[in-house]
Design a protein around this motif. Structure first.
Motif, mmCIF file in Angstrom:
data_model
loop_
_atom_site.group_PDB
_atom_site.id
_atom_site.type_symbol
_atom_site.label_atom_id
_atom_site.label_comp_id
_atom_site.label_asym_id
_atom_site.label_seq_id
_atom_site.Cartn_x
_atom_site.Cartn_y
_atom_site.Cartn_z
ATOM 1 N N SER A 101 -2.723 -2.929 7.634
ATOM 2 C CA SER A 101 -3.207 -3.030 6.258
ATOM 3 C C SER A 101 -3.193 -1.698 5.528
ATOM 4 O O SER A 101 -3.528 -1.643 4.343
ATOM 5 C CB SER A 101 -4.633 -3.596 6.251
ATOM 6 O OG SER A 101 -5.504 -2.754 7.002
ATOM 7 N N GLY A 102 -2.853 -0.606 6.200
ATOM 8 C CA GLY A 102 -2.811 0.696 5.567
ATOM 9 C C GLY A 102 -4.056 1.524 5.784
ATOM 10 O O GLY A 102 -4.151 2.636 5.246
ATOM 11 N N VAL A 103 -5.001 1.050 6.576
ATOM 12 C CA VAL A 103 -6.238 1.789 6.845
ATOM 13 C C VAL A 103 -5.970 2.802 7.953
ATOM 14 O O VAL A 103 -5.359 2.478 8.974
ATOM 15 C CB VAL A 103 -7.374 0.823 7.236
ATOM 16 C CG1 VAL A 103 -8.645 1.594 7.562
ATOM 17 C CG2 VAL A 103 -7.621 -0.178 6.108
ATOM 18 N N LEU A 104 -6.406 4.038 7.738
ATOM 19 C CA LEU A 104 -6.205 5.093 8.732
ATOM 20 C C LEU A 104 -7.071 4.821 9.957
ATOM 21 O O LEU A 104 -8.286 4.661 9.850
ATOM 22 C CB LEU A 104 -6.540 6.465 8.132
ATOM 23 C CG LEU A 104 -6.399 7.664 9.078
ATOM 24 C CD1 LEU A 104 -4.942 7.854 9.482
ATOM 25 C CD2 LEU A 104 -6.943 8.930 8.426
ATOM 26 N N PHE A 130 0.855 -1.185 0.000
ATOM 27 C CA PHE A 130 0.000 0.000 0.000
ATOM 28 C C PHE A 130 0.890 1.234 0.000
ATOM 29 O O PHE A 130 2.055 1.184 0.427
ATOM 30 C CB PHE A 130 -0.951 0.015 1.206
ATOM 31 C CG PHE A 130 -0.279 0.050 2.546
ATOM 32 C CD1 PHE A 130 0.169 1.248 3.104
ATOM 33 C CD2 PHE A 130 -0.094 -1.116 3.278
ATOM 34 C CE1 PHE A 130 0.785 1.277 4.339
ATOM 35 C CE2 PHE A 130 0.528 -1.091 4.517
ATOM 36 C CZ PHE A 130 0.965 0.105 5.047
ATOM 37 N N ALA A 131 0.351 2.321 -0.501
ATOM 38 C CA ALA A 131 1.049 3.599 -0.554
ATOM 39 C C ALA A 131 0.046 4.692 -0.196
ATOM 40 O O ALA A 131 -0.997 4.817 -0.846
ATOM 41 C CB ALA A 131 1.658 3.841 -1.935
ATOM 42 N N ILE A 132 0.366 5.472 0.826
ATOM 43 C CA ILE A 132 -0.548 6.500 1.336
ATOM 44 C C ILE A 132 0.199 7.830 1.337
ATOM 45 O O ILE A 132 1.282 7.939 1.909
ATOM 46 C CB ILE A 132 -1.028 6.159 2.764
ATOM 47 C CG1 ILE A 132 -1.713 4.793 2.773
ATOM 48 C CG2 ILE A 132 -1.974 7.239 3.290
ATOM 49 C CD1 ILE A 132 -2.015 4.275 4.161
ATOM 50 N N ASN A 133 -0.383 8.830 0.691
ATOM 51 C CA ASN A 133 0.224 10.160 0.637
ATOM 52 C C ASN A 133 -0.086 10.905 1.940
ATOM 53 O O ASN A 133 -1.242 11.205 2.236
ATOM 54 C CB ASN A 133 -0.312 10.931 -0.567
ATOM 55 C CG ASN A 133 0.480 12.192 -0.836
ATOM 56 O OD1 ASN A 133 1.293 12.611 -0.019
ATOM 57 N ND2 ASN A 133 0.254 12.788 -1.989
ATOM 58 N N GLN A 174 0.061 -1.710 14.648
ATOM 59 C CA GLN A 174 -0.309 -0.345 14.317
ATOM 60 C C GLN A 174 0.941 0.461 13.990
ATOM 61 O O GLN A 174 2.009 0.249 14.582
ATOM 62 C CB GLN A 174 -1.072 0.315 15.474
ATOM 63 C CG GLN A 174 -2.361 -0.417 15.850
ATOM 64 C CD GLN A 174 -3.123 0.299 16.940
ATOM 65 O OE1 GLN A 174 -3.345 1.505 16.860
ATOM 66 N NE2 GLN A 174 -3.535 -0.439 17.961
ATOM 67 N N ILE A 175 0.782 1.388 13.044
ATOM 68 C CA ILE A 175 1.881 2.227 12.572
ATOM 69 C C ILE A 175 1.589 3.657 13.006
ATOM 70 O O ILE A 175 0.549 4.215 12.654
ATOM 71 C CB ILE A 175 2.028 2.154 11.038
ATOM 72 C CG1 ILE A 175 2.133 0.703 10.570
ATOM 73 C CG2 ILE A 175 3.222 2.970 10.576
ATOM 74 C CD1 ILE A 175 2.021 0.535 9.080
ATOM 75 N N LEU A 176 2.488 4.256 13.775
ATOM 76 C CA LEU A 176 2.335 5.626 14.242
ATOM 77 C C LEU A 176 3.343 6.496 13.495
ATOM 78 O O LEU A 176 4.552 6.274 13.596
ATOM 79 C CB LEU A 176 2.575 5.708 15.749
ATOM 80 C CG LEU A 176 2.172 7.018 16.433
ATOM 81 C CD1 LEU A 176 0.669 7.245 16.323
ATOM 82 C CD2 LEU A 176 2.602 7.029 17.895
#
Length: 860
Positions: free
Chosen positions: A235-238, A198-201, A220-222
């Motif tokens: 999974s890349g979900v905010l 996934f790629a999130i701007n 979780q990614i902080l």
């Protein structure tokens, strides 16, 4: 900074620095003590530290240290001796890196059980994966520009990073391994083949990145941005985002709590650049505290009597263990919206400020600096020519006469008075060897109409040549609404550095100078150095002798029938200060003449003697004693470093012997000293001998540096007079052959000069366009390379090269090309009768040289 858990359930702190110091601390309550430092080891500059199971045959925790070009893995060990527990680091294995490293991550890549693998990111976007003692593979990251933070998600076996385009990307470990070829070498053509999960701007720069892995819920990614705090699922979900009204510096996740949703809530710390420490639970601010400095790294440690201590480390190396208080400050200052603005008052204030600015621009200074040189006046004189000023006046008075009992001493008086009150006025006096000033700092709290005065003693070191004979006086003023700093250069009298003497009839080194103005009587140029009494001697009109306090004698001879001057001495470096002074005084004497005063030198650059002095500064024959011989023809700086290292080792041995003796004296059972007293006395004698040798090294280096500074100044002056130069070009040449020689164990005058000349030869003095693109060598392999570059610089200047792109080319009739040979000033010596002439100078008028050498000097 990193922490690990010891066997007694108390965390230890590991700190690394860019200077290469690796320290391990065992913090305890009651403040820091030297005993809390378990280990200190000097290694290469440290970028990052990791703790994990990085060895194949061992399940113990190891310490991985990332250097710019190396990855090292250590294991911590200890031994018990009579002094207590001694810790040491043993190298397990190292990996040399082909590319400069930026950061690293670690974890069970590829589903490895019970072991941790390492991944290093380079500055050009290559990921190196290491499986303990061997490299597994390496690959390029796609669309890479500059490196960013890294993170690892164990559940999905993914690596997370933020690109320079502010995009959060996740890559599977398997996808990265497939992108590498069979040999594990990165292939640039595979950059675009790697596709992220996934790629999130994010839309802003990422300051820090943290990963939280829980046993039940997903990871979780902080992401800590410059203005926003993001939290994403694996999974890349905010999950949530929060706007920040402060400038963050770092983030650290220390726990999780159950929440109303399936995911667990995060508990984390955020540090700011305003010296604040904030405690968050998801988007809610739970606590706010103030720290003494801005942390750049955070962690939570469990100490012996304090669980949950917050460890902070700032960019200057301040390490502290803190705990939160019981009374948080929740007050937030708010704007008073009910107050109306008074525009008329604001206009009046604006007009008053504009009027103050205009008054300052009309020449009404609050503090002025006036330097007055008193010629041939006693030190006790009350002379002043200060004028009344509306502001504050600072007058500097300098007496040029010297005391009989102290001929190398003069005094400088600083007087301040004014009509307006000035506060916090500071005056700094800066001097360069051989001049020293005492004291070097004065401060006045307030200065009003009352005159205050201070006296500064100026002393000339008699063993050194006068490279610079000036003082720099810096004044700092803090007035109402005004902060000002100015510098003033005060030229010290020539009589402070030399005395008159009889001229020399013959000398080893000479320099001849042509001018466009008639010859001037030398006593008129140097009135303060004329013999005061007839018994001391008679000063002729065409020759004067000067004896420097350092010992050398210099003679200046002027021609009666031509416009020529000759400076000669038996000491090469001693010519520089008198030659520079003669040109300066001639320029002042003929300042109202048209055309303006101009001087030419038909001698070649003194490269032979200049190179001898460079060799003497760069190499030296030194030995410590019969038992500790350093080397022959070794660099003086290296000799000093080795002497300092020997001093350190002998001092450690001396302290160890003292401890052994103290242990034996405290023992209740009397035992023999086992010749420890003899060993202690011998070590003490060696330390004293090494200290004396080190002092001798320092004095030799100071003397060689002083001679090199004068020789550099003389060489630059001869090159300026031989080739027509603009003031800007001469300033560039002096910056290149710097007459200020600094002492540095790593990079000395030779390295600085080599880099400066190489830059000139590849830019303004480049012969072909190919030279512009050639790399400039900053390292100096040997001193011969420096001497070749100096000779090449003279050669290109003699052929019309310009040191400034904006400088106009010299007139074709002004000078012929300089000689590129290393033949220096005319030298009268039996062993130097043969001279290599590789270039032709303009012909001299007939009988002029003989007139200066035979007729004028024979009359002395």
């Amino acid at each position: 900074m990193f922490r690990f858990l010891s066997t007694i359930f108390s965390d230890k702190l590991i700190v690394g620095s860019y200077q290469g110091l690796l320290r391990i601390y065992a913090p305890q309550e009651g403040g820091y003590l030297p005993a809390h430092t378990m280990l200190e080891k000097q290694v290469d500059p440290i970028i990052q530290i990791a703790i994990g199971k990085f060895a194949t045959a061992s399940s113990q925790l190891h310490i991985a240290v990332l250097h710019p070009r190396q990855l090292s893995v250590y294991i911590l060990g200890w031994v018990l001796n009579e002094q207590g527990t001694q810790y040491n680091l043993t190298t397990v294995y190292t990996h040399s890196l082909e590319r400069t490293a930026f950061n690293m991550i670690w974890g069970p890549f590829g589903g490895t059980k019970g072991k941790d693998l390492l991944c290093v990111q380079s500055m050009d976007g290559v990921l190196f994966f290491f499986q303990h003692e061997r490299i597994e593979f390496s690959c390029f990251l796609p669309d890479f520009l500059v490196p960013g933070p890294l993170g690892y998600l164990p559940k999905t076996d993914s690596i997370v990073t933020v690109t320079s385009a502010h995009v959060l990307q996740s890559f599977k470990h398997q996808s990265l391994s497939v992108a590498a070829n069979a040999l594990g070498v990165p292939d640039p053509s595979t950059k675009k083949k790697i596709v992220p999960d996934f790629a999130i701007n994010l839309g802003e720069h990422c300051v820090d990145l943290a990963i939280k892995t829980t046993a039940k819920g997903p990871s979780q990614i902080l992401v800590l941005g410059e203005r926003t705090l993001f939290c994403f699922k694996e999974s890349g979900v905010l999950r949530f985002a929060r706007k920040l009204d402060f400038n963050p510096s770092c983030v650290h996740i220390y726990g999780s709590v159950p929440s109303s949703t399936d995911e667990e809530g995060l508990q984390f710390l955020v540090a700011t650049h305003t010296n604040q420490l904030l405690v968050f639970r998801d988007t809610h601010l739970m606590w706010a505290a103030h720290v003494e400095y801005s942390p750049t790294a955070l962690c939570v440690a469990h100490l012996q009597h304090l669980r949950g201590a917050i460890v902070c480390l700032d960019e200057l190396g301040h390490l502290s263990c803190n705990y939160l208080g019981t009374d948080p400050t929740l007050f937030v200052a708010t704007l008073d919206g009910g107050r109306e603005l008074n525009y008329e008052e604001a206009d009046r204030e604006m007009k008053a400020l504009q009027q103050a600015i205009k008054d300052a621009q009309k020449g009404k200074p609050l503090l002025s600096l006036c330097c007055v040189l008193l010629s041939l006046l006693p030190l006790q004189s009350e002379h002043t020519n200060a004028t009344e000023d509306e502001g504050l006046q600072l007058t500097v008075e300098l007496g040029t006469s010297r005391l009989v009992e102290h001929p190398d001493l003069s005094q400088l008086s600083i007087r301040a008075r004014g009509n307006t009150c000035a506060k916090d006025v500071s005056v700094y006096i800066t001097s360069f060897l051989p001049v020293t000033a005492h004291p070097t700092y004065y401060h006045w709290d307030t200065i009003d109409a009352t005159t205050v005065s201070k006296v500064v003693t100026v002393v000339c070191v008699p063993v050194l040549l006068p490279v610079q004979r000036s003082l720099t006086i810096t004044r700092l003023l803090f007035g109402p609404g005004l902060h000002r700093s100015t510098d003033q250069l005060v030229l010290l009298p020539l009589s402070l550095f030399c005395t008159p003497c009889q001229p020399l009839k013959a000398a080893e080194y000479k320099i001849t100078m042509d001018t466009n103005c008639p010859s001037v009587n030398l006593p008129d140029l140097f009135p303060e150095l004329v013999f005061a009494k007839p018994s001391e001697g008679v000063t002729p009109s065409n020759a004067m002798g000067f004896k420097l306090l350092a010992g050398p004698e210099v003679t200046i001879v002027s021609s009666k029938s031509s416009e020529r001057y000759r400076i000669q001495s038996d000491h090469f470096s001693a010519i520089a200060p008198l030659a520079d002074e003669l040109i300066g005084r001639l320029a002042v004497h003929w300042k109202n003449r048209a055309p303006p005063f101009c001087a030419r030198c038909n001698d070649k650059p003194p490269l032979n003697e200049y190179f001898d002095i460079i060799d003497n500064h760069y190499k030296i024959f030194q030995s410590l004693d019969n038992n500790f011989t350093l080397c022959l023809l070794q660099q003086l700086r290296v000799s000093m470093e080795q002497c300092r290292e020997l001093l350190k080792r002998h001092a450690q041995q001396f302290r160890a012997i003292q401890k052994r003796l103290l242990t034996r004296f405290k023992d209740k059972t009397p035992v023999g000293l086992a010749h420890l007293d003899t060993l202690l006395e011998g070590t003490f004698m060696q330390i004293m001998a090494l200290a004396e040798k080190y002092e001798m090294f320092q004095s030799d280096l100071e003397r060689c540096s002083n001679e090199l500074a004068c020789a550099s100044k003389l060489t630059s002056l001869v090159m300026k007079l031989s080739v027509i130069m603009t003031p800007e070009e001469y300033k560039t040449l002096e910056a290149c052959l710097n007459p200020i020689v600094v002492h540095d164990s790593e990079q000395g005058w030779e390295e600085h000069t080599h880099a400066a000349i190489s830059h000139l030869l590849h830019t303004t003095l480049a012969k072909t366009p190919k030279d512009h693109t050639a790399p400039v060598a900053l390292e100096l392999p040997d001193v011969q390379k420096l001497k070749r570059n100096i000779a090449l610089l003279c050669d290109r200047l003699s052929k019309g090269g310009r040191l400034s792109a904006s400088a106009a080319p010299p007139p074709t009739t002004a000078a012929q090309p300089l000689a590129t040979a290393t033949q220096s000033l005319e030298r009268k010596s039996s062993q130097h009768t043969s001279k290599s002439q590789l270039g032709k100078l303009p012909p001299l008028p007939e009988n002029t040289t003989e007139e200066l050498e035979d007729n004028q000097i024979s009359e002395l």
